[in-house]
Scaffold this active site. Structure first.
Site, PDB file in Angstrom:
ATOM      1  N   ASP A  25       0.825  -1.200   0.000  1.00  0.00           N
ATOM      2  CA  ASP A  25       0.000   0.000   0.000  1.00  0.00           C
ATOM      3  C   ASP A  25       0.866   1.259   0.000  1.00  0.00           C
ATOM      4  O   ASP A  25       0.505   2.277  -0.585  1.00  0.00           O
ATOM      5  CB  ASP A  25      -0.915  -0.013   1.222  1.00  0.00           C
ATOM      6  CG  ASP A  25      -2.028   1.000   1.138  1.00  0.00           C
ATOM      7  OD1 ASP A  25      -2.284   1.520   0.042  1.00  0.00           O
ATOM      8  OD2 ASP A  25      -2.652   1.282   2.175  1.00  0.00           O
ATOM      9  N   HIS A 217      -7.519   0.553   9.536  1.00  0.00           N
ATOM     10  CA  HIS A 217      -6.564   1.031   8.532  1.00  0.00           C
ATOM     11  C   HIS A 217      -6.859   2.508   8.284  1.00  0.00           C
ATOM     12  O   HIS A 217      -7.736   2.849   7.496  1.00  0.00           O
ATOM     13  CB  HIS A 217      -6.745   0.207   7.249  1.00  0.00           C
ATOM     14  CG  HIS A 217      -5.785   0.523   6.154  1.00  0.00           C
ATOM     15  ND1 HIS A 217      -4.917  -0.411   5.637  1.00  0.00           N
ATOM     16  CD2 HIS A 217      -5.554   1.651   5.448  1.00  0.00           C
ATOM     17  CE1 HIS A 217      -4.209   0.130   4.663  1.00  0.00           C
ATOM     18  NE2 HIS A 217      -4.582   1.395   4.534  1.00  0.00           N
ATOM     19  N   HIS A 219      -5.883   6.496   7.285  1.00  0.00           N
ATOM     20  CA  HIS A 219      -5.030   7.455   6.596  1.00  0.00           C
ATOM     21  C   HIS A 219      -5.053   8.753   7.398  1.00  0.00           C
ATOM     22  O   HIS A 219      -6.040   9.059   8.076  1.00  0.00           O
ATOM     23  CB  HIS A 219      -5.511   7.681   5.165  1.00  0.00           C
ATOM     24  CG  HIS A 219      -5.229   6.527   4.261  1.00  0.00           C
ATOM     25  ND1 HIS A 219      -4.505   6.640   3.098  1.00  0.00           N
ATOM     26  CD2 HIS A 219      -5.552   5.207   4.352  1.00  0.00           C
ATOM     27  CE1 HIS A 219      -4.402   5.456   2.512  1.00  0.00           C
ATOM     28  NE2 HIS A 219      -5.044   4.568   3.256  1.00  0.00           N
ATOM     29  N   CYS A 250      -3.844   6.123  -2.408  1.00  0.00           N
ATOM     30  CA  CYS A 250      -4.623   5.224  -3.260  1.00  0.00           C
ATOM     31  C   CYS A 250      -4.652   5.798  -4.666  1.00  0.00           C
ATOM     32  O   CYS A 250      -5.081   6.941  -4.849  1.00  0.00           O
ATOM     33  CB  CYS A 250      -6.045   5.061  -2.723  1.00  0.00           C
ATOM     34  SG  CYS A 250      -7.080   4.025  -3.783  1.00  0.00           S
TER      35      CYS A 250
END
Length: 312
Positions: A25, A217, A219, A250
């Site tokens: 990622d 998860h 950000h 992303c």
């Protein structure tokens, strides 16, 4: 250690598992592909620092994520150590077969809680994406693999705005019913706040999803990653996804900035007396080393505070 003392807070777990997502990622959004040897060494350094779950790469077609076109070669170069898991993202049955041929024992699938992102990222509806994942998950479980289900846009979507909790719960429970062994809730564009995190976790457990099968998860787009993680831990979550040095984003959601930095979380958890098994000093050194290869500074506050420039 942080060097400034430890004081616990009530309601926190004794230990937390960090799922390090930097190699997949973290690097998938780089403007230029990173050298295969650097990727392999990055993974080795993460294991040396004490990580026991390192998301290694993705079997997505190079047309869609060219930064990870060398997935098979990366896996061949890495000395996969006993006791360390190296999950690989797979998009479909073909990707699963490639992973199985390489001896992978842990995979992940990437779903969306919203129709807009499902179309942008997977080019299909939410329902159609789950239909695509069903045989992948089933075959993986038959082969003895663990299957992580990533669920993106759990709190906000750049096209749809705030995402209703019931909508997230619906997709999450369907992923669990398909056979996912773990569910990672993604705040893909970083808009979650602590109260909304607690509300979603409460709704999921009320719907029958065990808290020990939920990971988070976050950000750090709006600087809420640590606060959101703390609330998740207070609700019983013990697995947190982070990226060394705060790398990531992303490619299909431009408003998604870097992941919560592993070092920033480690500083917080060490100050709270929560065990992770990861050596903060070694990890900072790794992130400084990688930043040199990327020709830019790490966005992690702790890396900036503790790190010193090193030769690549």
């Amino acid at each position: 250690m942080s060097g400034c003392g430890t004081a616990p807070l009530p309601g926190l777990p004794e230990a937390v598992t960090i799922c390090e997502v930097g190699p997949r990622d973290g690097l998938q959004n780089e403007p230029r592909p990173v050298d295969t040897g650097v990727k392999a060494e990055f993974i080795e350094r993460l294991a040396d620092a004490g990580h026991r779950v390192i998301e290694a790469t993705s079997m997505v077609h190079p047309k869609w994520v060219p930064q990870l076109a060398d997935a098979e070669e990366v896996l061949r170069r890495v000395d996969r150590r006993p006791g360390v898991r190296y999950p690989v993202l797979v998009p479909n049955e073909r990707g699963l077969r490639r992973a199985l041929d390489l001896g992978v024992s842990d995979i992940a699938v990437f779903a969306s809680a919203t129709e807009s992102f499902a179309q942008a990222n997977l080019n299909r509806t939410v329902a159609a994406s789950l239909d695509m994942f069903a045989p992948v998950i089933g075959l993986a479980r038959e082969a003895g693999l663990t299957v992580r289900g990533y669920l993106s846009m759990c709190w906000g979507d750049p096209w749809e705005g705030a995402v209703p909790t019931a909508q997230v719960v619906d997709v999450a429970t369907r992923l669990i019913s398909l056979g996912c062994t773990e569910l990672s809730l993604g705040d893909t564009i970083g808009v979650a706040t602590p109260g909304r995190v607690g509300a979603l976790l409460g709704a999921l457990t009320a719907a029958g999803v065990p808290i020990d099968r939920i990971a988070v998860h976050f950000h750090d787009t709006y600087g809420q990653g640590l606060a959101n993680t703390l609330v998740a831990l207070q609700h019983g979550v013990t697995t947190v996804d982070t990226s060394a040095g705060g790398l990531g984003g992303c490619p299909y959601a431009r408003s998604a900035t870097g992941n919560l930095a592993t070092e920033d979380l480690l500083w917080q958890l060490e100050g709270l007396g929560v065990r992770t098994g990861v050596d903060l000093t070694k990890l900072v050194q790794t992130s400084v080393w990688l930043a040199g290869h990327l020709s830019r500074e790490s966005p992690s506050a702790v890396v900036r505070a503790l790190g010193e420039p090193q030769e690549g």
